[in-house]
Design a protein around this motif. Structure first.
Motif, PDB file in Angstrom:
ATOM      1  N   ALA A  58       0.849  -1.199   0.000  1.00 42.42           N
ATOM      2  CA  ALA A  58       0.000   0.000   0.000  1.00 42.42           C
ATOM      3  C   ALA A  58       0.881   1.244   0.000  1.00 42.42           C
ATOM      4  N   GLY A  59       0.580   2.179  -0.875  1.00 39.81           N
ATOM      5  CA  GLY A  59       1.316   3.442  -0.909  1.00 39.81           C
ATOM      6  C   GLY A  59       2.689   3.357  -1.544  1.00 39.81           C
ATOM      7  N   ALA A  60       3.008   2.219  -2.163  1.00 38.14           N
ATOM      8  CA  ALA A  60       4.322   2.077  -2.788  1.00 38.14           C
ATOM      9  C   ALA A  60       4.554   3.164  -3.826  1.00 38.14           C
ATOM     10  N   TYR A  61       5.717   3.764  -3.793  1.00 40.06           N
ATOM     11  CA  TYR A  61       6.193   4.738  -4.775  1.00 40.06           C
ATOM     12  C   TYR A  61       5.469   6.085  -4.720  1.00 40.06           C
ATOM     13  N   GLU A  62       4.644   6.327  -3.709  1.00 39.75           N
ATOM     14  CA  GLU A  62       3.920   7.606  -3.639  1.00 39.75           C
ATOM     15  C   GLU A  62       4.860   8.801  -3.544  1.00 39.75           C
ATOM     16  N   THR A  63       5.998   8.624  -2.886  1.00 43.96           N
ATOM     17  CA  THR A  63       6.904   9.759  -2.674  1.00 43.96           C
ATOM     18  C   THR A  63       8.081   9.757  -3.633  1.00 43.96           C
ATOM     19  N   ASP A  64       8.130   8.813  -4.570  1.00 45.77           N
ATOM     20  CA  ASP A  64       9.311   8.685  -5.425  1.00 45.77           C
ATOM     21  C   ASP A  64       9.588   9.934  -6.249  1.00 45.77           C
ATOM     22  N   ARG A  65       8.515  10.544  -6.774  1.00 44.99           N
ATOM     23  CA  ARG A  65       8.710  11.756  -7.576  1.00 44.99           C
ATOM     24  C   ARG A  65       9.364  12.854  -6.733  1.00 44.99           C
ATOM     25  N   TYR A  66       8.817  13.072  -5.535  1.00 46.90           N
ATOM     26  CA  TYR A  66       9.340  14.149  -4.680  1.00 46.90           C
ATOM     27  C   TYR A  66      10.803  13.890  -4.332  1.00 46.90           C
ATOM     28  N   ILE A  67      11.100  12.667  -3.904  1.00 44.11           N
ATOM     29  CA  ILE A  67      12.456  12.356  -3.449  1.00 44.11           C
ATOM     30  C   ILE A  67      13.448  12.433  -4.602  1.00 44.11           C
ATOM     31  N   ALA A 132      11.083  24.347   3.019  1.00 42.80           N
ATOM     32  CA  ALA A 132      10.119  24.733   4.057  1.00 42.80           C
ATOM     33  C   ALA A 132       9.373  23.531   4.641  1.00 42.80           C
ATOM     34  N   THR A 133       9.877  22.331   4.395  1.00 39.09           N
ATOM     35  CA  THR A 133       9.181  21.144   4.888  1.00 39.09           C
ATOM     36  C   THR A 133       9.277  21.037   6.406  1.00 39.09           C
ATOM     37  N   ILE A 134       8.353  20.278   6.995  1.00 36.97           N
ATOM     38  CA  ILE A 134       8.331  20.066   8.438  1.00 36.97           C
ATOM     39  C   ILE A 134       8.156  18.574   8.722  1.00 36.97           C
ATOM     40  N   GLY A 135       8.368  18.194   9.968  1.00 40.33           N
ATOM     41  CA  GLY A 135       8.054  16.841  10.395  1.00 40.33           C
ATOM     42  C   GLY A 135       9.218  15.871  10.313  1.00 40.33           C
ATOM     43  N   TYR A 136       9.020  14.727  10.969  1.00 41.56           N
ATOM     44  CA  TYR A 136      10.019  13.665  11.051  1.00 41.56           C
ATOM     45  C   TYR A 136       9.454  12.374  10.460  1.00 41.56           C
ATOM     46  N   GLY A 137      10.347  11.410  10.264  1.00 43.01           N
ATOM     47  CA  GLY A 137       9.917  10.086   9.823  1.00 43.01           C
ATOM     48  C   GLY A 137       9.594  10.048   8.351  1.00 43.01           C
ATOM     49  N   TRP A 138       8.725   9.083   7.968  1.00 41.36           N
ATOM     50  CA  TRP A 138       8.421   8.854   6.560  1.00 41.36           C
ATOM     51  C   TRP A 138       8.050  10.152   5.847  1.00 41.36           C
ATOM     52  N   ILE A 139       8.570  10.299   4.634  1.00 39.08           N
ATOM     53  CA  ILE A 139       8.321  11.502   3.846  1.00 39.08           C
ATOM     54  C   ILE A 139       7.038  11.327   3.038  1.00 39.08           C
ATOM     55  N   LYS A 140       6.151  12.284   3.154  1.00 41.50           N
ATOM     56  CA  LYS A 140       4.884  12.251   2.420  1.00 41.50           C
ATOM     57  C   LYS A 140       5.078  12.839   1.017  1.00 41.50           C
ATOM     58  N   PRO A 141       4.138  12.593   0.102  1.00 40.99           N
ATOM     59  CA  PRO A 141       4.272  13.141  -1.255  1.00 40.99           C
ATOM     60  C   PRO A 141       4.410  14.661  -1.283  1.00 40.99           C
ATOM     61  N   THR A 142       3.937  15.345  -0.235  1.00 41.90           N
ATOM     62  CA  THR A 142       4.076  16.800  -0.155  1.00 41.90           C
ATOM     63  C   THR A 142       5.488  17.235   0.197  1.00 41.90           C
ATOM     64  N   GLY A 143       6.299  16.284   0.703  1.00 38.05           N
ATOM     65  CA  GLY A 143       7.641  16.621   1.164  1.00 38.05           C
ATOM     66  C   GLY A 143       7.745  16.786   2.661  1.00 38.05           C
ATOM     67  N   ASP A 144       6.624  16.819   3.376  1.00 34.65           N
ATOM     68  CA  ASP A 144       6.658  16.912   4.836  1.00 34.65           C
ATOM     69  C   ASP A 144       6.868  15.536   5.450  1.00 34.65           C
ATOM     70  N   GLY A 145       7.396  15.517   6.686  1.00 35.68           N
ATOM     71  CA  GLY A 145       7.476  14.275   7.434  1.00 35.68           C
ATOM     72  C   GLY A 145       6.112  13.923   8.002  1.00 35.68           C
ATOM     73  N   THR A 146       5.932  12.646   8.354  1.00 34.51           N
ATOM     74  CA  THR A 146       4.636  12.149   8.810  1.00 34.51           C
ATOM     75  C   THR A 146       4.370  12.468  10.277  1.00 34.51           C
ATOM     76  N   TYR A 147       5.435  12.678  11.065  1.00 35.77           N
ATOM     77  CA  TYR A 147       5.281  12.806  12.520  1.00 35.77           C
ATOM     78  C   TYR A 147       5.820  14.144  13.013  1.00 35.77           C
ATOM     79  N   ASN A 148       5.283  14.574  14.169  1.00 33.46           N
ATOM     80  CA  ASN A 148       5.727  15.838  14.754  1.00 33.46           C
ATOM     81  C   ASN A 148       7.113  15.737  15.365  1.00 33.46           C
ATOM     82  N   THR A 149       7.448  14.563  15.904  1.00 29.69           N
ATOM     83  CA  THR A 149       8.742  14.380  16.561  1.00 29.69           C
ATOM     84  C   THR A 149       9.368  13.052  16.142  1.00 29.69           C
ATOM     85  N   TRP A 150      10.674  12.942  16.373  1.00 29.87           N
ATOM     86  CA  TRP A 150      11.392  11.691  16.110  1.00 29.87           C
ATOM     87  C   TRP A 150      10.852  10.570  17.002  1.00 29.87           C
TER      88      TRP A 150
END
Length: 308
Positions: A58-67, A132-150
């Motif tokens: 599920a969700g495979a390759y969703e962030t590949d373009r951004y990364i 201007a990205t924010i967040g930690y952990g897995w990178i979402k397609p928007t470029g932000d991290g999924t979590y507020n903290t490590w």
């Protein structure tokens, strides 16, 4: 729980996908080795080499373009993104093929000679500008991290309640495989102790940087591929590289380069311990699920002998 099997595809199915994406003239579709969770094929189109990967995750390759755009735009030798889509229940992504074979196929002597260049590339990758990205952990397609903290990221990675991903029902591994609950709990306790040192640091992490994801022509590093990319402490990548290139004094070479480059790394030892536990625990359950008992045992022993 049986070992995971990646999806199987007939060449005719792949041809159909590529014809829709690339048009006529696709040649030499060839299965590639590597890719524990993806089925990977190389092909040629208009004289250039490309790669297509298929996954049922599920969700495979969703962030590949951004990364891909993030890294290639800053000079990192990473494959350029060409396209993605779905065929049936499988997701796929098409990327450029970087010349070279796996670093794993090089001799030990060749790997040692290329280690300084590899460390320079990894350092550049870990210090790309994140904008201007924010967040930690897995990178979402928007470029932000999924979590507020490590810490939020670590807790969620190892929580029992996982649905719709590779680790769904993973606690069953404690009953059905070599995965030991008491060992895992001990390592988790140590992880939480040391993770406070990793917590403040937010950089780009490749997350799977080992010899099968590093390309070489035998003399120089030609590229880095794939990755479980995230935001957090870049020493996670060092921990992975050191464990996969054990005996090559990776940590010593890394520290020497950082000092030469004027990069200060506070709390180095504590952060590296936190990184070892994080990736080591993920390795324990992965090796157990895949049935790789020797890899499980060596990782288990390594982790339990840390911090002594």
């Amino acid at each position: 729980m049986t070992a995971y099997e990646k999806p199987a595809l007939a060449i005719a199915e792949i041809e159909e996908v590529l014809r829709a994406q690339m048009g006529a003239g696709v040649r030499e579709i060839t299965p590639m080795s590597g890719g524990n969770l993806s089925s990977v094929f190389s092909f040629v189109h208009e004289g250039k080499g490309y790669v297509i990967k298929f996954s049922d995750m599920a969700g495979a390759y969703e962030t590949d373009r951004y990364i891909s755009n993030l890294l290639t735009s800053q000079g990192i030798p990473f494959p350029r993104f060409l396209g993605q889509g779905k065929v049936g229940h499988l997701g796929y992504v098409i990327i450029e093929q970087i010349d070279g074979g796996n670093l794993a196929d090089c001799s030990t002597e060749q790997q040692i000679l290329q280690l300084p260049e590899l460390i320079r590339i990894l350092t550049r990758l870990n210090h790309v500008e994140l904008g201007a990205t924010i967040g930690y952990g897995w990178i979402k397609p928007t470029g932000d991290g999924t979590y507020n903290t490590w810490k939020d990221y670590l807790v969620d990675v190892f929580t029992e309640d996982q649905t719709g991903n590779f680790w769904e029902n993973w606690y069953d591994l404690f009953q059905t495989t070599c995965l030991e609950k008491e060992v895992f709990d001990e390592c988790y306790s140590r992880l939480m102790t040391y993770s406070v040192y990793n917590e403040p640091h937010r950089h780009f992490i490749h997350g799977d940087v080992h010899q099968w994801n590093i390309l070489s022509d035998g003399k120089r590093i030609t590229g880095i591929i794939d990755g479980n990319c995230a935001y957090g402490d870049f020493l996670v990548d060092l921990a992975i590289l050191d464990r996969h290139m054990a005996g090559l004094e990776v940590v010593e070479a890394y520290q020497a380069y950082q000092e030469q480059a004027g990069i200060l790394i506070p709390d180095f030892n504590e952060r590296l311990l936190g990184a070892y536990y994080f990736k080591g625990m993920d390795g324990l359950r992965f090796y157990a699920k895949m049935g790789w008992n020797d890899a499980y045992q060596s990782t288990r022993d390594f982790l339990l002998n840390l911090s002594k």
